[in-house]
Structures are given as C-alpha cells and as structure tokens.
Design a protein around this motif. Structure first.
Motif, PDB file in Angstrom:
ATOM      1  N   LEU A 146       0.832  -1.200   0.000  1.00 38.95           N
ATOM      2  CA  LEU A 146       0.000   0.000   0.000  1.00 38.95           C
ATOM      3  C   LEU A 146       0.869   1.253   0.000  1.00 38.95           C
ATOM      4  CD1 LEU A 146      -2.530  -1.148   2.754  1.00 38.95           C
ATOM      5  CD2 LEU A 146      -2.827  -1.299   0.278  1.00 38.95           C
ATOM      6  N   PRO A 147       0.481   2.277  -0.752  1.00 36.48           N
ATOM      7  CA  PRO A 147       1.261   3.517  -0.740  1.00 36.48           C
ATOM      8  C   PRO A 147       1.327   4.122   0.656  1.00 36.48           C
ATOM      9  CG  PRO A 147      -0.855   3.822  -1.849  1.00 36.48           C
ATOM     10  CD  PRO A 147      -0.702   2.363  -1.614  1.00 36.48           C
ATOM     11  N   PHE A 148       2.406   4.784   0.943  1.00 39.73           N
ATOM     12  CA  PHE A 148       2.711   5.430   2.227  1.00 39.73           C
ATOM     13  C   PHE A 148       3.171   4.427   3.296  1.00 39.73           C
ATOM     14  CE2 PHE A 148      -0.543   8.331   0.430  1.00 39.73           C
ATOM     15  CZ  PHE A 148       0.231   9.473   0.337  1.00 39.73           C
ATOM     16  N   ILE A 149       2.594   3.226   3.320  1.00 43.30           N
ATOM     17  CA  ILE A 149       2.902   2.328   4.447  1.00 43.30           C
ATOM     18  C   ILE A 149       3.687   1.087   4.040  1.00 43.30           C
ATOM     19  CG2 ILE A 149       0.950   3.149   5.812  1.00 43.30           C
ATOM     20  CD1 ILE A 149      -0.562   0.643   5.056  1.00 43.30           C
ATOM     21  N   ALA A 150       4.125   1.025   2.776  1.00 40.74           N
ATOM     22  CA  ALA A 150       5.009  -0.062   2.337  1.00 40.74           C
ATOM     23  C   ALA A 150       5.869   0.465   1.188  1.00 40.74           C
ATOM     24  CB  ALA A 150       4.205  -1.278   1.895  1.00 40.74           C
ATOM     25  N   PRO A 151       7.096  -0.016   1.076  1.00 43.42           N
ATOM     26  CA  PRO A 151       7.963   0.444  -0.020  1.00 43.42           C
ATOM     27  C   PRO A 151       7.567  -0.187  -1.354  1.00 43.42           C
ATOM     28  CG  PRO A 151       9.103  -1.215   1.289  1.00 43.42           C
ATOM     29  CD  PRO A 151       7.792  -0.951   1.980  1.00 43.42           C
ATOM     30  N   GLU A 152       7.936   0.480  -2.441  1.00 41.59           N
ATOM     31  CA  GLU A 152       7.727  -0.071  -3.764  1.00 41.59           C
ATOM     32  C   GLU A 152       8.507  -1.389  -3.906  1.00 41.59           C
ATOM     33  OE1 GLU A 152       9.007   4.263  -4.507  1.00 41.59           O
ATOM     34  OE2 GLU A 152       8.752   2.988  -2.741  1.00 41.59           O
ATOM     35  N   VAL A 153       8.038  -2.251  -4.779  1.00 40.26           N
ATOM     36  CA  VAL A 153       8.707  -3.531  -5.039  1.00 40.26           C
ATOM     37  C   VAL A 153       9.206  -3.531  -6.481  1.00 40.26           C
ATOM     38  CG1 VAL A 153       8.389  -6.031  -5.248  1.00 40.26           C
ATOM     39  CG2 VAL A 153       7.299  -4.774  -3.361  1.00 40.26           C
ATOM     40  N   LYS A 154      10.497  -3.810  -6.656  1.00 38.64           N
ATOM     41  CA  LYS A 154      11.051  -3.889  -8.007  1.00 38.64           C
ATOM     42  C   LYS A 154      10.904  -5.315  -8.514  1.00 38.64           C
ATOM     43  CE  LYS A 154      14.971  -2.728 -10.930  1.00 38.64           C
ATOM     44  NZ  LYS A 154      16.365  -2.239 -11.013  1.00 38.64           N
ATOM     45  N   PHE A 155      10.278  -5.455  -9.666  1.00 39.19           N
ATOM     46  CA  PHE A 155      10.105  -6.775 -10.273  1.00 39.19           C
ATOM     47  C   PHE A 155      10.093  -6.624 -11.780  1.00 39.19           C
ATOM     48  CE2 PHE A 155       7.387 -10.418 -11.638  1.00 39.19           C
ATOM     49  CZ  PHE A 155       8.223 -11.440 -11.196  1.00 39.19           C
ATOM     50  N   LEU A 160       6.695  -1.358  -8.513  1.00 40.06           N
ATOM     51  CA  LEU A 160       5.289  -1.711  -8.358  1.00 40.06           C
ATOM     52  C   LEU A 160       4.749  -1.407  -6.976  1.00 40.06           C
ATOM     53  CD1 LEU A 160       5.609  -5.229 -10.038  1.00 40.06           C
ATOM     54  CD2 LEU A 160       4.748  -3.140 -11.144  1.00 40.06           C
ATOM     55  N   LEU A 161       3.454  -1.109  -6.930  1.00 39.73           N
ATOM     56  CA  LEU A 161       2.729  -0.947  -5.671  1.00 39.73           C
ATOM     57  C   LEU A 161       1.360  -1.628  -5.790  1.00 39.73           C
ATOM     58  CD1 LEU A 161       3.463   2.731  -4.458  1.00 39.73           C
ATOM     59  CD2 LEU A 161       4.024   0.623  -3.235  1.00 39.73           C
ATOM     60  N   ASP A 162       0.564  -1.443  -4.772  1.00 46.56           N
ATOM     61  CA  ASP A 162      -0.771  -2.019  -4.602  1.00 46.56           C
ATOM     62  C   ASP A 162      -1.601  -2.072  -5.885  1.00 46.56           C
ATOM     63  OD1 ASP A 162      -3.340  -2.628  -3.605  1.00 46.56           O
ATOM     64  OD2 ASP A 162      -3.688  -0.563  -2.983  1.00 46.56           O
ATOM     65  N   GLY A 163      -2.033  -3.284  -6.238  1.00 43.88           N
ATOM     66  CA  GLY A 163      -2.852  -3.448  -7.435  1.00 43.88           C
ATOM     67  C   GLY A 163      -4.194  -2.761  -7.336  1.00 43.88           C
ATOM     68  N   GLY A 164      -4.660  -2.507  -6.111  1.00 38.53           N
ATOM     69  CA  GLY A 164      -5.956  -1.872  -5.925  1.00 38.53           C
ATOM     70  C   GLY A 164      -5.995  -0.408  -6.313  1.00 38.53           C
ATOM     71  N   ILE A 165      -4.834   0.204  -6.533  1.00 37.42           N
ATOM     72  CA  ILE A 165      -4.799   1.617  -6.919  1.00 37.42           C
ATOM     73  C   ILE A 165      -5.358   1.793  -8.330  1.00 37.42           C
ATOM     74  CG2 ILE A 165      -3.306   3.601  -7.415  1.00 37.42           C
ATOM     75  CD1 ILE A 165      -1.278   2.351  -5.411  1.00 37.42           C
ATOM     76  N   SER A 166      -4.875   0.989  -9.268  1.00 32.34           N
ATOM     77  CA  SER A 166      -5.188   1.203 -10.685  1.00 32.34           C
ATOM     78  C   SER A 166      -6.320   0.334 -11.217  1.00 32.34           C
ATOM     79  CB  SER A 166      -3.929   0.961 -11.533  1.00 32.34           C
ATOM     80  OG  SER A 166      -3.402  -0.335 -11.267  1.00 32.34           O
ATOM     81  N   ASP A 167      -6.547  -0.831 -10.602  1.00 32.92           N
ATOM     82  CA  ASP A 167      -7.635  -1.708 -11.040  1.00 32.92           C
ATOM     83  C   ASP A 167      -8.134  -2.491  -9.837  1.00 32.92           C
ATOM     84  OD1 ASP A 167      -9.484  -3.073 -12.488  1.00 32.92           O
ATOM     85  OD2 ASP A 167      -8.064  -4.239 -13.681  1.00 32.92           O
TER      86      ASP A 167
END
Length: 285
Positions: A146-155, A160-167
């Motif tokens: 989740l944004p703000f409470i977890a770091p981005e993940v490189k893959f 990448l971040l939370d899938g719930g943001i965009s879809d």
C-alpha cells in the motif's frame, strides 16, 4: 470440481480481506474451483492459500497473526516505515511458520493472475503463472504494498505498488482474457462509494518522481466507483454473480482486533454457504 469458463475475481481491502478468506474457505471445503482466478492485494493473498488447497490457512495467517506486532504495528512503521511487516508476511510466515504448499499451487490447473500498479505509468500490470514463475510471493508482495505504508517492489524492471490503486476489481481484465461469466467477491457492502483522497498533497511529497502513480491515486475513487457501477450493470444482465458483505463493515483496512476479524471471516463463510445454490445455478445456466 473445476467449473469451466467461469472466472473468479477478488477485490483487495487490507484486513477486510478476511471476508474473502471466509468465502474461499467454503469453496475449498466444497471442492469448488475455477479455471481462472484474478485478484489484487488481500484478494490475491487469500486466493494463494485457496489454490494451494490449504484448509484454514487464511484464517491462521491473517487472524491468528493479527495481534502479532511483527505482522502489523506502529513499531514496524517507526522501524521500517511500513505498518505491515512485509518480510515477515511474505517470507517468514510462508517459509517457516505456516509453510506454503508450493507444489500444490503450481500443480493446480487454475490460471492465477495477480494485479499490481506500475509506479511510473500509473497503469495496472498483471502477472500470470508464466510471468512470475517461482516468484509468486514477490508479486503478491507488490500487489499488497500500500502507498505510504510499504515500499515499492522492483520486479522485472518495474517499480510496483498495490494493485488496488489502478484496477481495484479486475473484472474487465477477466473478460478480456476470455471469461464472459465471473463470480466477484467484494469486501464492501452494496451502496458503498469511495470518496476522493484527502492526501494528494502528501502523495506529491512522497512520490514526486512518479507522475503516473500520483495521477492514479488522484483518480482512484473514480475508477473504483465506475467499476462498481459497471459490475452492477453486468449483474443485471446475468453476466456476473456478486458476493459481498450485506452491512457496512466495522473492520478497517488495518484492523488488529481478532474477534472482529474472526466475525467477518465467518460472515464470508456463511454468505458463501447461503449463495451456493445460486452459484451452481449461475455456473450451469
């Protein structure tokens, strides 16, 4: 029993996802599986234990660990700038404490698609079994960050971040992948509408390098509400079957109260049980 040509689409929602865990537990106990499963965030995490056929696992890894400070706590936030202990959740628990049945998952004939959000473009990025291979836990972690409470993940060269943001409810992706009939598990009651974020200024301070992400965060409420409207139209046409909580939830995204979580879990279980005849009729109609 594998139901042909029917997809299963799972919303996220943080700790509200225990509702989905309850629904999937009933499906698992009754041998109800689908050729195509797609989810984001907590929905994807619950699907992983369902597809590995581990009865009771979702209840253990979420509810039993909810009060463990390594799972979710201010201590995690002050130490690592993340409320959820992502290493603990996506490494220690599945590999040490509650071992994940990788073989069962990879032997499952079900396709499993995990939705994430590309920080640069702000667009959804989906990964299926062929894409993530043996790195299932990494894409689940990305989808749940989740944004703000977890770091981005490189893959695969993406941040990448939370899938719930965009879809947030990837019904259209399921339809594009060829599934005209879908069962949808939501974690919000009928009538719920998302409101505009009040934290856009904070987001622009936190993620100045990610214009696409900022745009996605600003438009998130519209995407969510439009998706709900679309689902309800599809439901009227008989194209989707929706399972969701009847009443507004008292469980928050970062809920730690085991009694509240267990109550919501069993609500999901009972709702699935009550819907079983309707599900069978829908599948075979």
């Amino acid at each position: 029993m594998m139901e042909k040509q029917v997809g299963l689409v799972l919303e996220g929602g943080g700790m509200r996802g225990v509702y989905t865990g309850g629904v999937l537990e009933f499906f698992l106990e009754n041998g109800l599986f689908f050729p195509y499963v797609i989810g984001v965030s907590a929905g994807a995490c619950n699907a992983a234990s369902y597809l590995s056929k581990q009865k009771g696992r979702n209840k253990v890894v979420t509810i039993d660990y909810a009060s463990d400070p390594r799972y979710i706590s201010w201590k995690n936030y002050f130490k690592n700038r993340q409320f959820f202990g992502m290493d603990f959740i996506f490494d220690e628990i599945p590999n040490k404490h509650v071992p994940y049945h990788y073989d069962e998952f990879y032997n499952s004939p079900s396709e499993f698609v995990v939705g994430t959000t590309d920080c640069v473009s702000g667009e959804p990025v989906y990964f299926n079994k062929q894409d993530y291979g043996q790195e299932l836990l990494k894409v689940l972690r990305a989808s749940s960050s989740l944004p703000f409470i977890a770091p981005e993940v490189k893959f695969q060269d993406k941040m990448l971040l939370d899938g719930g943001i965009s879809d947030p409810i990837p019904i259209k992706k399921a339809q594009r992948d060829g599934f005209e009939k879908n069962i949808i598990i939501l974690t919000r009651n009928k009538g719920y509408k998302k409101r505009p974020s009040r934290f856009h200024f904070l987001a622009s301070r936190k993620y100045p390098q990610y214009k696409g992400l900022l745009n996605a965060l600003q438009n998130r409420y519209q995407i969510y509400n439009e998706t709900i409207d679309y689902l309800e139209e599809e439901e009227k046409k008989g194209k989707v079957l929706i399972i969701r909580p009847v009443h507004p939830l008292t469980v928050g995204r970062m809920e730690r109260n085991p009694q509240k979580l267990e109550s919501l879990y069993y609500q999901g279980y009972e709702d699935a049980k009550q819907a079983m005849d309707k599900i069978h009729n829908y599948i075979h109609s």
